[in-house]
Motif scaffolding. Sequence first.
Motif, PDB file in Angstrom:
ATOM      1  N   ILE A  25       0.861  -1.176   0.000  1.00 19.98           N
ATOM      2  CA  ILE A  25       0.000   0.000   0.000  1.00 19.98           C
ATOM      3  C   ILE A  25       0.901   1.230   0.000  1.00 19.98           C
ATOM      4  O   ILE A  25       2.008   1.196   0.531  1.00 19.98           O
ATOM      5  CB  ILE A  25      -0.940   0.042   1.223  1.00 19.98           C
ATOM      6  N   ARG A  26       0.420   2.306  -0.616  1.00 12.76           N
ATOM      7  CA  ARG A  26       1.134   3.585  -0.524  1.00 12.76           C
ATOM      8  C   ARG A  26       0.370   4.439   0.471  1.00 12.76           C
ATOM      9  O   ARG A  26      -0.818   4.749   0.286  1.00 12.76           O
ATOM     10  CB  ARG A  26       1.211   4.282  -1.869  1.00 12.76           C
ATOM     11  N   ARG A  27       1.050   4.784   1.561  1.00 15.13           N
ATOM     12  CA  ARG A  27       0.433   5.592   2.611  1.00 15.13           C
ATOM     13  C   ARG A  27       0.218   7.023   2.136  1.00 15.13           C
ATOM     14  O   ARG A  27       1.098   7.610   1.530  1.00 15.13           O
ATOM     15  CB  ARG A  27       1.325   5.585   3.847  1.00 15.13           C
ATOM     16  N   ARG A  28      -0.961   7.569   2.432  1.00 18.31           N
ATOM     17  CA  ARG A  28      -1.244   8.956   2.051  1.00 18.31           C
ATOM     18  C   ARG A  28      -0.409   9.951   2.857  1.00 18.31           C
ATOM     19  O   ARG A  28      -0.035  11.000   2.346  1.00 18.31           O
ATOM     20  CB  ARG A  28      -2.726   9.281   2.259  1.00 18.31           C
ATOM     21  N   ASP A  29      -0.133   9.633   4.128  1.00 20.22           N
ATOM     22  CA  ASP A  29       0.544  10.607   4.990  1.00 20.22           C
ATOM     23  C   ASP A  29       2.015  10.828   4.650  1.00 20.22           C
ATOM     24  O   ASP A  29       2.529  11.921   4.829  1.00 20.22           O
ATOM     25  CB  ASP A  29       0.370  10.255   6.466  1.00 20.22           C
ATOM     26  N   ASN A  30       2.705   9.801   4.145  1.00 15.24           N
ATOM     27  CA  ASN A  30       4.133   9.987   3.866  1.00 15.24           C
ATOM     28  C   ASN A  30       4.569   9.465   2.487  1.00 15.24           C
ATOM     29  O   ASN A  30       5.738   9.587   2.127  1.00 15.24           O
ATOM     30  CB  ASN A  30       4.986   9.352   4.963  1.00 15.24           C
ATOM     31  N   GLY A  31       3.648   8.870   1.737  1.00 16.55           N
ATOM     32  CA  GLY A  31       3.968   8.379   0.403  1.00 16.55           C
ATOM     33  C   GLY A  31       4.779   7.096   0.364  1.00 16.55           C
ATOM     34  O   GLY A  31       5.172   6.650  -0.714  1.00 16.55           O
ATOM     35  N   HIS A  32       5.024   6.484   1.503  1.00 19.75           N
ATOM     36  CA  HIS A  32       5.834   5.264   1.562  1.00 19.75           C
ATOM     37  C   HIS A  32       5.028   4.029   1.181  1.00 19.75           C
ATOM     38  O   HIS A  32       3.833   3.942   1.472  1.00 19.75           O
ATOM     39  CB  HIS A  32       6.396   5.055   2.965  1.00 19.75           C
ATOM     40  N   TRP A  33       5.718   3.074   0.562  1.00 22.78           N
ATOM     41  CA  TRP A  33       5.142   1.756   0.280  1.00 22.78           C
ATOM     42  C   TRP A  33       5.392   0.851   1.465  1.00 22.78           C
ATOM     43  O   TRP A  33       6.516   0.795   1.976  1.00 22.78           O
ATOM     44  CB  TRP A  33       5.781   1.150  -0.965  1.00 22.78           C
ATOM     45  N   LEU A 112      11.703  -0.118  -3.395  1.00 23.82           N
ATOM     46  CA  LEU A 112      10.422   0.554  -3.147  1.00 23.82           C
ATOM     47  C   LEU A 112      10.225   0.990  -1.702  1.00 23.82           C
ATOM     48  O   LEU A 112       9.477   1.938  -1.448  1.00 23.82           O
ATOM     49  CB  LEU A 112       9.260  -0.389  -3.512  1.00 23.82           C
ATOM     50  N   MET A 113      10.878   0.294  -0.778  1.00 28.89           N
ATOM     51  CA  MET A 113      10.566   0.479   0.637  1.00 28.89           C
ATOM     52  C   MET A 113      11.801   0.869   1.439  1.00 28.89           C
ATOM     53  O   MET A 113      12.923   0.614   1.023  1.00 28.89           O
ATOM     54  CB  MET A 113       9.996  -0.830   1.202  1.00 28.89           C
ATOM     55  N   THR A 114      11.553   1.430   2.629  1.00 26.31           N
ATOM     56  CA  THR A 114      12.665   1.670   3.539  1.00 26.31           C
ATOM     57  C   THR A 114      13.253   0.322   3.963  1.00 26.31           C
ATOM     58  O   THR A 114      12.587  -0.716   3.871  1.00 26.31           O
ATOM     59  CB  THR A 114      12.207   2.432   4.802  1.00 26.31           C
ATOM     60  N   ALA A 115      14.484   0.325   4.414  1.00 25.06           N
ATOM     61  CA  ALA A 115      15.183  -0.920   4.775  1.00 25.06           C
ATOM     62  C   ALA A 115      14.426  -1.715   5.826  1.00 25.06           C
ATOM     63  O   ALA A 115      14.346  -2.950   5.742  1.00 25.06           O
ATOM     64  CB  ALA A 115      16.595  -0.604   5.259  1.00 25.06           C
ATOM     65  N   THR A 116      13.853  -1.040   6.816  1.00 24.60           N
ATOM     66  CA  THR A 116      13.175  -1.776   7.887  1.00 24.60           C
ATOM     67  C   THR A 116      11.900  -2.455   7.401  1.00 24.60           C
ATOM     68  O   THR A 116      11.605  -3.578   7.805  1.00 24.60           O
ATOM     69  CB  THR A 116      12.865  -0.853   9.085  1.00 24.60           C
ATOM     70  N   PHE A 117      11.154  -1.811   6.504  1.00 26.47           N
ATOM     71  CA  PHE A 117       9.945  -2.446   5.974  1.00 26.47           C
ATOM     72  C   PHE A 117      10.285  -3.498   4.930  1.00 26.47           C
ATOM     73  O   PHE A 117       9.628  -4.537   4.852  1.00 26.47           O
ATOM     74  CB  PHE A 117       8.969  -1.402   5.427  1.00 26.47           C
TER      75      PHE A 117
END
Length: 142
Positions: A25-33, A112-117
């Motif tokens: 999902i792409r979060r609306r609040d920060n644009g992250h996947w 696509l994602m930060t390292a932790t996710f």
Amino acid sequence: MTESAKHSVSVAGVIVNDEGQVLLIRRRDNGHWEPPGGVLEIDETIADGLQREVFEESGLSVEPIRLTGIYKNMKLGVLALVFLCRIVSGKLALNPEVSDFRWARRSEIENLMTATFARRVTDALDGDRTASVRSHNGRNFV
């Protein structure tokens, strides 16, 4: 004597389709996947919270298959429980928290994602093994 530690507990569902792709999902609040998920309510079970959060963020009803990882954000005091899930029913639907969906191949996850996710997702994809237990500072594993 110090005050008792308090943690927030979140849950996330790694949902894999028949082609081996993972729902993000792409979060609306920060644009992250991210995989769909969120914070457990005090009065709900882990499975109920997982199913509620995944449904709220995706429109899909899921069934947890297995716990794949436990992750602690040391900076924020958030403990995340991640589960491999299968779709039971439903249809993807955008909502106030989610601006887009994407089915991603494993080879795309780290870009696509930060390292932790990304690690949460790849841990879930790494077969039938014991759940990973990891700590991070919000950006990198420690």
